[in-house]
Design a protein around this motif. Structure first.
Motif, PDB file in Angstrom:
ATOM      1  N   GLY A  70      -5.356 -19.493   3.215  1.00 46.39           N
ATOM      2  CA  GLY A  70      -5.871 -20.782   2.782  1.00 46.39           C
ATOM      3  C   GLY A  70      -5.331 -21.050   1.394  1.00 46.39           C
ATOM      4  O   GLY A  70      -4.545 -20.265   0.869  1.00 46.39           O
ATOM      5  N   GLY A  71      -5.744 -22.163   0.803  1.00 49.12           N
ATOM      6  CA  GLY A  71      -5.173 -22.598  -0.458  1.00 49.12           C
ATOM      7  C   GLY A  71      -5.287 -21.610  -1.605  1.00 49.12           C
ATOM      8  O   GLY A  71      -4.438 -21.590  -2.490  1.00 49.12           O
ATOM      9  N   ASP A  72      -6.317 -20.766  -1.601  1.00 43.08           N
ATOM     10  CA  ASP A  72      -6.572 -19.888  -2.740  1.00 43.08           C
ATOM     11  C   ASP A  72      -5.860 -18.548  -2.647  1.00 43.08           C
ATOM     12  O   ASP A  72      -6.006 -17.711  -3.525  1.00 43.08           O
ATOM     13  CB  ASP A  72      -8.077 -19.566  -2.811  1.00 43.08           C
ATOM     14  N   THR A  73      -5.159 -18.319  -1.583  1.00 42.06           N
ATOM     15  CA  THR A  73      -4.574 -16.997  -1.366  1.00 42.06           C
ATOM     16  C   THR A  73      -3.060 -17.084  -1.350  1.00 42.06           C
ATOM     17  O   THR A  73      -2.483 -17.786  -0.534  1.00 42.06           O
ATOM     18  CB  THR A  73      -5.081 -16.412  -0.029  1.00 42.06           C
ATOM     19  N   ALA A  74      -2.435 -16.351  -2.280  1.00 42.86           N
ATOM     20  CA  ALA A  74      -0.976 -16.418  -2.374  1.00 42.86           C
ATOM     21  C   ALA A  74      -0.313 -15.511  -1.348  1.00 42.86           C
ATOM     22  O   ALA A  74       0.788 -15.799  -0.875  1.00 42.86           O
ATOM     23  CB  ALA A  74      -0.534 -16.018  -3.777  1.00 42.86           C
ATOM     24  N   GLY A  75      -0.956 -14.397  -1.020  1.00 40.81           N
ATOM     25  CA  GLY A  75      -0.309 -13.466  -0.115  1.00 40.81           C
ATOM     26  C   GLY A  75      -1.269 -12.404   0.381  1.00 40.81           C
ATOM     27  O   GLY A  75      -2.460 -12.384   0.024  1.00 40.81           O
ATOM     28  N   TYR A  76      -0.698 -11.500   1.160  1.00 44.36           N
ATOM     29  CA  TYR A  76      -1.501 -10.530   1.888  1.00 44.36           C
ATOM     30  C   TYR A  76      -0.693  -9.236   1.940  1.00 44.36           C
ATOM     31  O   TYR A  76       0.522  -9.284   2.119  1.00 44.36           O
ATOM     32  CB  TYR A  76      -1.720 -11.134   3.277  1.00 44.36           C
ATOM     33  N   TYR A  77      -1.338  -8.103   1.742  1.00 41.08           N
ATOM     34  CA  TYR A  77      -0.568  -6.861   1.826  1.00 41.08           C
ATOM     35  C   TYR A  77      -1.444  -5.675   2.251  1.00 41.08           C
ATOM     36  O   TYR A  77      -2.520  -5.474   1.688  1.00 41.08           O
ATOM     37  CB  TYR A  77       0.083  -6.534   0.465  1.00 41.08           C
ATOM     38  N   VAL A  78      -0.954  -4.935   3.216  1.00 41.89           N
ATOM     39  CA  VAL A  78      -1.606  -3.694   3.666  1.00 41.89           C
ATOM     40  C   VAL A  78      -0.714  -2.533   3.250  1.00 41.89           C
ATOM     41  O   VAL A  78       0.458  -2.479   3.643  1.00 41.89           O
ATOM     42  CB  VAL A  78      -1.761  -3.688   5.205  1.00 41.89           C
ATOM     43  N   TYR A  79      -1.232  -1.646   2.409  1.00 41.50           N
ATOM     44  CA  TYR A  79      -0.471  -0.441   2.024  1.00 41.50           C
ATOM     45  C   TYR A  79      -0.638   0.616   3.114  1.00 41.50           C
ATOM     46  O   TYR A  79      -1.702   0.707   3.710  1.00 41.50           O
ATOM     47  CB  TYR A  79      -1.017   0.149   0.726  1.00 41.50           C
ATOM     48  N   PRO A  80       0.399   1.428   3.309  1.00 46.06           N
ATOM     49  CA  PRO A  80       0.247   2.509   4.296  1.00 46.06           C
ATOM     50  C   PRO A  80      -0.489   3.704   3.687  1.00 46.06           C
ATOM     51  O   PRO A  80      -0.550   3.848   2.468  1.00 46.06           O
ATOM     52  CB  PRO A  80       1.700   2.904   4.591  1.00 46.06           C
ATOM     53  N   SER A  81      -1.046   4.534   4.534  1.00 39.83           N
ATOM     54  CA  SER A  81      -1.667   5.795   4.095  1.00 39.83           C
ATOM     55  C   SER A  81      -1.504   6.784   5.244  1.00 39.83           C
ATOM     56  O   SER A  81      -1.131   6.386   6.350  1.00 39.83           O
ATOM     57  CB  SER A  81      -3.143   5.555   3.772  1.00 39.83           C
ATOM     58  N   PRO A  82      -1.795   8.063   5.025  1.00 43.75           N
ATOM     59  CA  PRO A  82      -1.587   9.029   6.103  1.00 43.75           C
ATOM     60  C   PRO A  82      -2.370   8.691   7.376  1.00 43.75           C
ATOM     61  O   PRO A  82      -1.946   9.012   8.481  1.00 43.75           O
ATOM     62  CB  PRO A  82      -2.076  10.353   5.491  1.00 43.75           C
ATOM     63  N   ASP A  83      -3.522   7.998   7.240  1.00 45.61           N
ATOM     64  CA  ASP A  83      -4.321   7.647   8.427  1.00 45.61           C
ATOM     65  C   ASP A  83      -3.910   6.323   9.038  1.00 45.61           C
ATOM     66  O   ASP A  83      -4.358   5.957  10.118  1.00 45.61           O
ATOM     67  CB  ASP A  83      -5.809   7.486   8.052  1.00 45.61           C
ATOM     68  N   GLN A  84      -3.160   5.525   8.310  1.00 45.95           N
ATOM     69  CA  GLN A  84      -2.799   4.169   8.753  1.00 45.95           C
ATOM     70  C   GLN A  84      -1.368   3.952   8.277  1.00 45.95           C
ATOM     71  O   GLN A  84      -1.143   3.408   7.204  1.00 45.95           O
ATOM     72  CB  GLN A  84      -3.760   3.182   8.083  1.00 45.95           C
ATOM     73  N   VAL A  85      -0.421   4.444   9.077  1.00 43.18           N
ATOM     74  CA  VAL A  85       0.941   4.555   8.548  1.00 43.18           C
ATOM     75  C   VAL A  85       1.709   3.229   8.558  1.00 43.18           C
ATOM     76  O   VAL A  85       2.805   3.147   8.025  1.00 43.18           O
ATOM     77  CB  VAL A  85       1.754   5.627   9.316  1.00 43.18           C
ATOM     78  N   HIS A  86       1.134   2.196   9.151  1.00 42.84           N
ATOM     79  CA  HIS A  86       1.835   0.908   9.174  1.00 42.84           C
ATOM     80  C   HIS A  86       1.481   0.084   7.946  1.00 42.84           C
ATOM     81  O   HIS A  86       0.334   0.051   7.528  1.00 42.84           O
ATOM     82  CB  HIS A  86       1.474   0.123  10.439  1.00 42.84           C
ATOM     83  N   ALA A  87       2.492  -0.559   7.388  1.00 42.92           N
ATOM     84  CA  ALA A  87       2.250  -1.466   6.266  1.00 42.92           C
ATOM     85  C   ALA A  87       2.724  -2.854   6.692  1.00 42.92           C
ATOM     86  O   ALA A  87       3.514  -2.996   7.626  1.00 42.92           O
ATOM     87  CB  ALA A  87       3.017  -1.011   5.037  1.00 42.92           C
ATOM     88  N   GLY A  88       2.246  -3.863   5.993  1.00 44.26           N
ATOM     89  CA  GLY A  88       2.714  -5.205   6.321  1.00 44.26           C
ATOM     90  C   GLY A  88       2.064  -6.230   5.446  1.00 44.26           C
ATOM     91  O   GLY A  88       1.094  -5.948   4.743  1.00 44.26           O
ATOM     92  N   ALA A 103       7.100   9.791  -4.416  1.00 51.28           N
ATOM     93  CA  ALA A 103       7.257  11.103  -3.776  1.00 51.28           C
ATOM     94  C   ALA A 103       5.882  11.725  -3.532  1.00 51.28           C
ATOM     95  O   ALA A 103       5.641  12.353  -2.491  1.00 51.28           O
ATOM     96  CB  ALA A 103       8.106  12.023  -4.658  1.00 51.28           C
ATOM     97  N   GLY A 104       4.961  11.538  -4.480  1.00 49.39           N
ATOM     98  CA  GLY A 104       3.611  12.109  -4.342  1.00 49.39           C
ATOM     99  C   GLY A 104       2.903  11.544  -3.123  1.00 49.39           C
ATOM    100  O   GLY A 104       2.252  12.270  -2.372  1.00 49.39           O
ATOM    101  N   ALA A 105       3.044  10.247  -2.885  1.00 52.06           N
ATOM    102  CA  ALA A 105       2.388   9.626  -1.723  1.00 52.06           C
ATOM    103  C   ALA A 105       3.104  10.034  -0.431  1.00 52.06           C
ATOM    104  O   ALA A 105       2.458  10.349   0.576  1.00 52.06           O
ATOM    105  CB  ALA A 105       2.392   8.112  -1.876  1.00 52.06           C
ATOM    106  N   ASP A 106       4.431  10.054  -0.450  1.00 52.56           N
ATOM    107  CA  ASP A 106       5.175  10.307   0.790  1.00 52.56           C
ATOM    108  C   ASP A 106       5.074  11.749   1.260  1.00 52.56           C
ATOM    109  O   ASP A 106       5.181  12.028   2.450  1.00 52.56           O
ATOM    110  CB  ASP A 106       6.646   9.919   0.598  1.00 52.56           C
ATOM    111  N   ARG A 107       4.922  12.646   0.307  1.00 53.65           N
ATOM    112  CA  ARG A 107       4.738  14.052   0.644  1.00 53.65           C
ATOM    113  C   ARG A 107       3.597  14.232   1.654  1.00 53.65           C
ATOM    114  O   ARG A 107       3.615  15.111   2.484  1.00 53.65           O
ATOM    115  CB  ARG A 107       4.338  14.747  -0.658  1.00 53.65           C
ATOM    116  N   LYS A 108       2.588  13.361   1.556  1.00 52.18           N
ATOM    117  CA  LYS A 108       1.399  13.519   2.409  1.00 52.18           C
ATOM    118  C   LYS A 108       1.513  12.759   3.735  1.00 52.18           C
ATOM    119  O   LYS A 108       0.628  12.847   4.570  1.00 52.18           O
ATOM    120  CB  LYS A 108       0.173  13.002   1.641  1.00 52.18           C
ATOM    121  N   MET A 109       2.596  11.996   3.887  1.00 54.58           N
ATOM    122  CA  MET A 109       2.710  11.207   5.127  1.00 54.58           C
ATOM    123  C   MET A 109       3.107  12.108   6.287  1.00 54.58           C
ATOM    124  O   MET A 109       3.899  13.043   6.115  1.00 54.58           O
ATOM    125  CB  MET A 109       3.759  10.097   4.961  1.00 54.58           C
ATOM    126  N   PRO A 110       2.574  11.822   7.492  1.00 53.46           N
ATOM    127  CA  PRO A 110       2.928  12.661   8.632  1.00 53.46           C
ATOM    128  C   PRO A 110       4.432  12.610   8.911  1.00 53.46           C
ATOM    129  O   PRO A 110       5.029  11.540   8.834  1.00 53.46           O
ATOM    130  CB  PRO A 110       2.135  12.029   9.789  1.00 53.46           C
TER     131      PRO A 110
END
Ligand SMILES: Cc1cc2nc3c(=O)[nH]c(=O)nc-3n(C[C@H](O)[C@H](O)[C@H](O)COP(=O)(O)OP(=O)(O)OC[C@H]3O[C@@H](n4cnc5c(N)ncnc54)[C@H](O)[C@@H]3O)c2cc1C
Length: 462
Positions: free
Chosen positions: A220-238, A375-382
């Motif tokens: 809507g008008g007040d929102t410039a964008g949207y972002y989902v960061y990945p994590s080891p339990d939710q590996v998809h980002a978008g 590197a610290g975050a990716d080390r933990k990714m499956p």
């Protein structure tokens, strides 16, 4: 390197790291030559030498400060060219580790305009300097020199009438800014020099990106964008980030074995893997303006030219050629600019002779925080692979604390501010251990976060 006024420097690669390094070297050399494989487009357009340019490229605060200090007035030019300046967390709907961020007043801003536009503005500013010349449509294919000193480069023109002909160009300093696909280790081997040790962590992350125009913003008008960061339990980002012309660049990413497709319908279907149907619903109504483009070379790679015996004099690497990050954290351009600032400061330091190794260490140090984050975050990714996947015991203690920081950041204003300042490379990691932050992280519950994506920003003081 010594004080080398009156001499010639060659920069390999005329993208962000190369242009900003050339700008710095122009203050120390008689001539700086930038050698670039591509011919530059006359305007902000994608080019083959920077295939990642079709994907989202945010400029983090640490990078903004660095570019502005190198090219004063640059951020005003970027804004004047229409690059959206997006407040975090106020203007974005953000999801991480199972929580939506509260849309508290912004504590930092990112620029989300196109990569091509940002790069063109930098190029225009840098090439206005008469000390710097650019040799376009030309590959560097090797180095001159021996194990102790690099003395220049070997060039090959790409135009069809002279293709194959090689030319030697002497230089007192060669800076490798040829990006993540650099061939410098092979060139060094060919002149008998040592090859740098490579640290790698690869999650097999793949991107697909496509430009859309929505009916009104993302939510809507007040929102410039949207972002989902990945994590080891939710590996998809978008997510979807605004561009300078009012359209949005939509990105999805997944790991090895589940790479996002670039086929039109499948691209949209893939967004169902995200933890909320928000983006998928928006894409159903939005109009695609381009095909989807994929990208797969996303490993973290750090080349240790700084270690003793790893590099001949007269050769320095910077930008992605020195240290490449998983792009999901949006750090590479910021680090390219911070590295140029480090180069400037090392060359200008009146207390120390700027030897090659000293300068290389300073440039590498500019990328350390970004490396630790990525590197610290990716080390933990499956499924992560590579020579630097195993962390030490200190990493395990830090991991526990950082996990708590991430739990608290979406709902707690104090922790959220510190978290963003570190993640945007505007403050050192020690900001996460400042007493008010540590108190909240160690002794308070994480704070309440919205159950659904928050459609509007919170009022100041709410
Ligand atoms: C998918 C993706 C998304 C990204 N998103 C972000 C983001 O959101 N924010 C951010 O800050 N960073 C992001 N990055 C990182 C960013 O693209 C790089 O860190 C940044 O471009 C570094 O610039 P560079 O100049 O070192 O290398 P590059 O931009 O890759 O440029 C290398 C240059 O060298 C030239 N070249 C290569 N070989 C030769 C040769 N032999 N001779 C002559 N010229 C040569 C190429 O043509 C090119 O111009 C992303 C990267 C990827 C892959």
């Amino acid at each position: 390197m010594g004080r080398w006024g009156g001499r010639h420097a060659v920069v390999v690669g005329g993208s962000l790291a190369g242009m900003l390094a050339a700008h710095v070297l122009a203050g120390h050399a008689d001539r700086v030559t930038v050698v670039e494989r591509d011919r530059f487009p006359d305007g902000p357009r994608a080019r083959p030498g920077v295939p990642q340019g079709r994907h989202p490229h945010v400029l983090l605060e640490g990078g903004q400060v660095a570019v502005e200090s190198l090219l004063p007035g640059f951020l005003a030019e970027l804004r004047a060219a229409g690059a959206p300046r997006v407040g975090m967390p106020s203007d974005l709907v953000l999801w991480q580790n199972g929580r939506w961020f509260r849309r508290l007043p912004a504590t930092t801003h990112i620029y989300t305009g196109s990569r091509a536009q940002l790069e063109e503005l930098v190029r225009r500013r840098v090439l206005a300097n008469p000390v710097i010349s650019v040799t376009e449509g030309t590959d560097v294919v090797g180095l001159l020199g021996d194990a102790s000193r690099v003395r220049g480069v070997v060039l090959r023109d790409r135009s069809s009438d002279v293709r194959g002909e090689q030319q030697a160009v002497e230089a007192d300093l060669v800076v490798d800014a040829s990006g993540s696909g650099t061939k410098a280790p092979q060139w060094l081997t060919a002149i008998g020099a040592a090859v740098p040790h490579e640290e790698t962590i690869d999650t097999g992350l793949a991107y697909a990106s496509r430009v859309y125009r929505g009916r009104d913003g993302v939510l809507g008008g007040d929102t410039a964008g949207y972002y989902v960061y990945p994590s080891p339990d939710q590996v998809h980002a978008g997510g979807a980030l605004p561009l300078e012309d009012g359209s949005h660049l939509v990105i999805v990413s997944g790991l090895r074995g589940d790479e996002p497709p670039t086929d039109d319908d499948e691209f949209v279907t893939y967004t169902k893997r995200l933890p909320h149907p928000l983006l998928h619903r928006w894409l159903d109504e939005a109009e695609p303006l381009t095909p989807a483009f994929g990208y797969r070379r996303t490993a973290n790679v750090r080349r240790r030219y700084d270690l003793p015996g790893s590099c001949p004099a007269g050769f320095v690497a910077t930008g992605d050629a020195l240290c490449t990050f998983n792009p999901i954290y949006g750090q590479g351009m910021a680090v390219a600019a911070m590295s140029a600032v480090a180069l400037r400061d090392a060359l200008a330091d009146p207390r120390r002779t700027p030897t090659t190794r000293r300068v290389q260490r300073a440039v590498l140090a500019a990328s350390r925080q970004a490396w630790d984050i990525s590197a610290g975050a990716d080390r933990k990714m499956p499924g992560a692979t590579g020579s630097a996947v195993a962390g030490g015991p200190a990493d395990r203690v830090a991991d526990w604390y950082l996990q708590r920081v991430q739990e608290c950041a979406p709902g707690d204003p104090v922790v959220g501010r510190a978290f963003r300042s570190v993640l945007t490379l505007a403050a050192p990691v020690t900001a996460l251990f400042a007493p008010p932050v540590a108190r909240a992280v160690l002794f308070q519950p994480p704070g309440t976060t919205p159950a659904e994506p928050p459609a509007t920003p919170e009022e100041p003081g709410a």
